[in-house]
Scaffold this active site. Structure first.
Site, short mmCIF file in Angstrom:
data_model
loop_
_atom_site.label_atom_id
_atom_site.label_comp_id
_atom_site.label_asym_id
_atom_site.label_seq_id
_atom_site.Cartn_x
_atom_site.Cartn_y
_atom_site.Cartn_z
N ARG A 258 0.86 -1.19 0.00
CA ARG A 258 0.00 0.00 0.00
C ARG A 258 0.90 1.24 0.00
O ARG A 258 1.92 1.27 0.69
CB ARG A 258 -0.91 0.04 1.23
CG ARG A 258 -2.11 -0.88 1.18
CD ARG A 258 -3.15 -0.48 0.14
NE ARG A 258 -4.27 -1.40 0.11
CZ ARG A 258 -4.38 -2.47 -0.67
NH1 ARG A 258 -3.41 -2.75 -1.52
NH2 ARG A 258 -5.45 -3.24 -0.64
N ASP A 282 4.22 -0.37 -6.99
CA ASP A 282 2.97 -0.72 -7.67
C ASP A 282 1.81 0.02 -7.02
O ASP A 282 0.67 -0.06 -7.48
CB ASP A 282 2.75 -2.24 -7.57
CG ASP A 282 1.52 -2.71 -8.33
OD1 ASP A 282 1.41 -2.37 -9.52
OD2 ASP A 282 0.65 -3.39 -7.73
N GLU A 287 -2.62 7.56 -5.10
CA GLU A 287 -3.00 6.86 -6.34
C GLU A 287 -4.48 7.00 -6.69
O GLU A 287 -4.87 6.83 -7.85
CB GLU A 287 -2.63 5.37 -6.27
CG GLU A 287 -3.49 4.56 -5.30
CD GLU A 287 -3.12 3.07 -5.28
OE1 GLU A 287 -1.93 2.75 -5.15
OE2 GLU A 287 -4.04 2.24 -5.39
N HIS A 319 -0.86 -0.34 -9.71
CA HIS A 319 -1.60 -1.29 -8.86
C HIS A 319 -2.08 -2.50 -9.67
O HIS A 319 -3.26 -2.83 -9.67
CB HIS A 319 -2.78 -0.59 -8.18
CG HIS A 319 -3.11 -1.19 -6.84
ND1 HIS A 319 -3.37 -0.44 -5.74
CD2 HIS A 319 -3.21 -2.49 -6.44
CE1 HIS A 319 -3.64 -1.24 -4.71
NE2 HIS A 319 -3.54 -2.50 -5.12
P1 NAD Z 1 -1.48 -11.04 5.17
O1 NAD Z 1 -2.45 -10.52 6.15
O2 NAD Z 1 -1.51 -12.47 4.81
O3 NAD Z 1 0.00 -10.73 5.68
C1 NAD Z 1 0.39 -9.51 6.26
C2 NAD Z 1 1.58 -9.79 7.16
O4 NAD Z 1 2.04 -8.53 7.66
C3 NAD Z 1 1.23 -10.67 8.37
O5 NAD Z 1 2.15 -11.71 8.50
C4 NAD Z 1 1.30 -9.69 9.54
O6 NAD Z 1 1.71 -10.31 10.76
C5 NAD Z 1 2.35 -8.73 9.03
N1 NAD Z 1 2.36 -7.48 9.77
C6 NAD Z 1 1.34 -6.87 10.42
N2 NAD Z 1 1.78 -5.75 11.02
C7 NAD Z 1 3.10 -5.65 10.73
C8 NAD Z 1 4.11 -4.72 11.08
N3 NAD Z 1 3.84 -3.66 11.86
N4 NAD Z 1 5.35 -4.92 10.62
C9 NAD Z 1 5.64 -6.01 9.86
N5 NAD Z 1 4.73 -6.93 9.51
C10 NAD Z 1 3.48 -6.75 9.94
O7 NAD Z 1 -1.63 -10.12 3.88
P2 NAD Z 1 -1.19 -10.47 2.40
O8 NAD Z 1 -2.28 -11.21 1.70
O9 NAD Z 1 0.16 -11.06 2.41
O10 NAD Z 1 -1.16 -9.00 1.77
C11 NAD Z 1 -0.23 -8.04 2.21
C12 NAD Z 1 -0.64 -6.69 1.67
O11 NAD Z 1 -0.48 -6.69 0.26
C13 NAD Z 1 -2.12 -6.35 1.90
O12 NAD Z 1 -2.32 -5.72 3.13
C14 NAD Z 1 -2.44 -5.44 0.75
O13 NAD Z 1 -2.33 -4.11 1.20
C15 NAD Z 1 -1.35 -5.72 -0.28
N6 NAD Z 1 -1.86 -6.23 -1.56
C16 NAD Z 1 -1.53 -5.57 -2.69
C17 NAD Z 1 -1.97 -6.05 -3.93
C18 NAD Z 1 -1.61 -5.37 -5.22
O14 NAD Z 1 -2.22 -5.65 -6.25
N7 NAD Z 1 -0.62 -4.51 -5.24
C19 NAD Z 1 -2.79 -7.18 -3.99
C20 NAD Z 1 -3.09 -7.83 -2.79
C21 NAD Z 1 -2.63 -7.35 -1.58
#
Ligand code: NAD
Length: 356
Positions: A258, A282, A287, A319
């Site tokens: 994000r 991305d 955005e 994105h």
């Molecule tokens: P997820 O919930 O499976 O994993 C997130 C991880 O971050 C978890 O392991 C959590 O413990 C960790 N976390 C939480 N707080 C933290 C902190 N302060 N410091 C470090 N780590 C921390 O989520 P995911 O499915 O792996 O997705 C991650 C992110 O990717 C989503 O939140 C979303 O914003 C982003 N995303 C982007 C796209 C895109 O198209 N660009 C698509 C899907 C998701």
């Protein structure tokens, strides 16, 4: 007798049909793109919902115009704050369905206070996002985008295209959930030394040889840092002037998570000072008014983004990390199933789908 039975059958069929029409649940979509329509209309064959599609974002500016509906389906840049939620509640909305993983744009407390469920698609295709992060790394490193244009102009020179070998480099992964874990495995496959920081450690990754370290150590040791944690108050501007200063000189920073994880102005300074070697994003903090649109005929008033895009060692994609056929099919099925189950007062089987 036969005629009476025929009439009875026709009446029952008619009743069934009108009951079906009467019970069709309505879903109103915001920020709809042609691919959303295509995949959701196809996926609806198993559900029979009534759809209304809006191209506009949901936000305070439009919410009053929303017709009564059972559920709304939103994406990453829709603004579902307290004010919007209170109006949605008045319109009979029972479910706010995010057709994405992140949920930072929805006020969960307000939803709860208004008895509205919030659901999302926790892991539709973590591989898609992790693979895009790899694509960004390889593009920035081996400059294939420049090579493509050069060769088309019959310029076969190699100057300016020098890259580095990935094998043996240290890659730091911030957030090792669904996407981060896939990314760790991909980078190990490239022969990299993978270290990670997360508030919660993943035992299966430790077994695979991933080393968890404090954030500062990950930033200090990594040649490439990739962000995969969610945007929350604790992670807002996680990458700022202080954390950038800790990073290795010449390191690469990748953000497919994000935009708000990065303080963009601080990153620009670090690029200007040639402390940060490469940046691949991305996602971008501002955005909302730019991404997912064709603005090729417009003047873009965002000077920060324009400046970023002018740097030769910066790659911006709009994105698109999630954007694979497999991911869209999964998003559609999980979103419609989440809504269906919640409207039937059942718990959707997808783990982590229901936020409220
Ligand atoms: P997820 O919930 O499976 O994993 C997130 C991880 O971050 C978890 O392991 C959590 O413990 C960790 N976390 C939480 N707080 C933290 C902190 N302060 N410091 C470090 N780590 C921390 O989520 P995911 O499915 O792996 O997705 C991650 C992110 O990717 C989503 O939140 C979303 O914003 C982003 N995303 C982007 C796209 C895109 O198209 N660009 C698509 C899907 C998701």
């Amino acid at each position: 007798m036969q005629q009476i039975m025929m009439i009875a059958v026709v009446k029952i069929l008619h009743l069934k049909k009108s009951l079906f029409i009467f019970t069709r649940m309505k879903i109103t979509f915001f920020s709809t793109k042609p691919f959303d329509k295509e995949f959701f209309i196809k996926g609806n064959a198993n559900f029979g919902f009534e759809f209304t599609f809006f191209e506009t974002h949901l936000g305070p500016h439009i919410v009053q115009a929303v017709e009564p509906t059972d559920a709304i389906c939103v994406f990453v840049n829709d603004k579902v704050n307290k004010q919007v939620i209170e109006v949605l509640a008045e319109k009979g909305v029972k479910v706010i369905a995010l057709r994405c993983a992140g949920f930072n744009n929805v006020d969960l407390e307000a939803a709860k206070a208004n008895n509205i469920h919030v659901c999302r698609v926790p892991a539709y295709s973590p591989e898609a996002v992790a693979e895009h992060a790899l694509a960004m790394i390889l593009t920035l490193n081996r400059k294939t985008h420049k090579a493509y244009n050069r060769v088309r102009e019959q310029n076969f020179a190699l100057h300016g295209l020098l890259g580095f070998t990935m094998k043996g480099k240290t890659v730091g992964v911030i957030g090792t959930g669904h996407i981060g874990a896939e990314f760790c495995k991909i980078m190990q496959g490239m022969g990299c030394h993978v270290i990670a920081y997360d508030v919660k450690q993943n035992a299966s990754l430790i077994e695979k040889g991933i080393e968890y370290l404090p954030l500062e150590d990950v930033l200090k040791q990594s040649d490439i840092v990739s962000l995969h944690c969610p945007l929350m108050p604790q992670t807002h501007h996680l990458i700022n002037s202080t954390t950038l200063a800790i990073m290795k000189k010449g390191a690469m920073l990748i953000n497919t998570s994000r935009g708000g994880l990065i303080d963009t102005e601080a990153v620009i300074e670090a690029l200007k000072e040639q402390h940060l070697g490469y940046l691949g994003i991305d996602v971008y903090e501002q955005e909302e008014k730019i991404f997912f649109r064709d603005l090729s005929e417009n003047i873009i008033a965002d000077d920060t983004l324009q400046l970023l895009m002018s740097f030769p060692n910066v790659l911006v994609t709009a994105h698109q990390a999630f954007f694979t056929r497999e991911a869209l099919e999964q998003i559609t099925q999980v979103t419609l199933n989440n809504i269906n189950q919640l409207l039937l007062n059942k718990v959707p089987e997808t783990e982590g789908a229901v936020m409220v």
